[in-house]
Scaffold this motif. Structure first.
Motif, mmCIF file in Angstrom:
data_model
loop_
_atom_site.group_PDB
_atom_site.id
_atom_site.type_symbol
_atom_site.label_atom_id
_atom_site.label_comp_id
_atom_site.label_asym_id
_atom_site.label_seq_id
_atom_site.Cartn_x
_atom_site.Cartn_y
_atom_site.Cartn_z
ATOM 1 N N ALA A 157 -10.301 0.181 1.998
ATOM 2 C CA ALA A 157 -9.910 1.181 1.009
ATOM 3 C C ALA A 157 -9.678 2.572 1.602
ATOM 4 N N LEU A 178 -6.104 3.820 2.587
ATOM 5 C CA LEU A 178 -5.040 4.081 1.617
ATOM 6 C C LEU A 178 -4.368 5.413 1.928
ATOM 7 N N HIS A 228 -2.255 7.494 -2.817
ATOM 8 C CA HIS A 228 -2.814 6.320 -3.487
ATOM 9 C C HIS A 228 -4.337 6.344 -3.521
ATOM 10 N N GLN A 229 -4.956 7.451 -3.104
ATOM 11 C CA GLN A 229 -6.416 7.522 -3.038
ATOM 12 C C GLN A 229 -7.085 7.318 -4.397
ATOM 13 N N CYS A 242 -8.255 -2.941 -5.740
ATOM 14 C CA CYS A 242 -7.216 -3.609 -4.948
ATOM 15 C C CYS A 242 -6.262 -4.417 -5.824
ATOM 16 N N GLU A 275 0.814 0.253 3.426
ATOM 17 C CA GLU A 275 -0.344 0.932 2.845
ATOM 18 C C GLU A 275 -1.516 1.005 3.807
ATOM 19 N N HIS A 276 -1.788 -0.064 4.495
ATOM 20 C CA HIS A 276 -2.981 -0.113 5.335
ATOM 21 C C HIS A 276 -2.662 0.026 6.820
#
Length: 120
Positions: A25, A28, A32-33, A38, A101-102
């Motif tokens: 997480a 992110l 998008h925090q 998920c 994203e990751h």
């Protein structure tokens, strides 16, 4: 007995994966925090062989960000060809071709071109 062991292994795998996903997480992107679940992006609809932690479909992205046409309007003033109105791909390229994203995002167009987009 074999079925019980399979179920135990499946549950253990899911718990391990869920722990790994929650550990991811912090990776992110800043915009998008606020997403704490998920499952907002990784939906059952996107699942492959029961695994929802695959690359989300464009539907997941567009549910928040709008259609390619909406995005093309938002990025119309980039000063270079609009990446959301590609004459190569139109609306046929996946959002995740550029937006990761990751992991670091990349400008897919720069596989052949040299644009100076500031990607988010």
């Amino acid at each position: 007995m074999n079925r019980i062991l399979q179920n135990v292994a499946l549950v253990a795998g899911c718990l391990f994966f869920a722990a790994s996903a929650s550990a991811a997480a912090p990776t992110l992107k800043p915009h998008h925090q606020s997403i704490k679940d998920c499952a907002v992006c990784h939906t059952a609809e996107n699942a492959v062989a029961g695994n929802a932690f695959v690359v989300p479909s464009d539907k997941a992205c567009m549910s928040c960000h709008g259609s390619y046409k909406d995005l093309a309007k938002k990025t119309a003033n980039l000063g270079e060809p609009n990446p959301h109105a590609s004459h190569h791909y139109g609306e046929g390229i996946s959002c995740t071709a550029c937006h990761k994203e990751h992991q670091p995002s990349k400008v897919y167009c720069n596989e052949c071109h040299n644009f100076k987009y500031q990607i988010k």
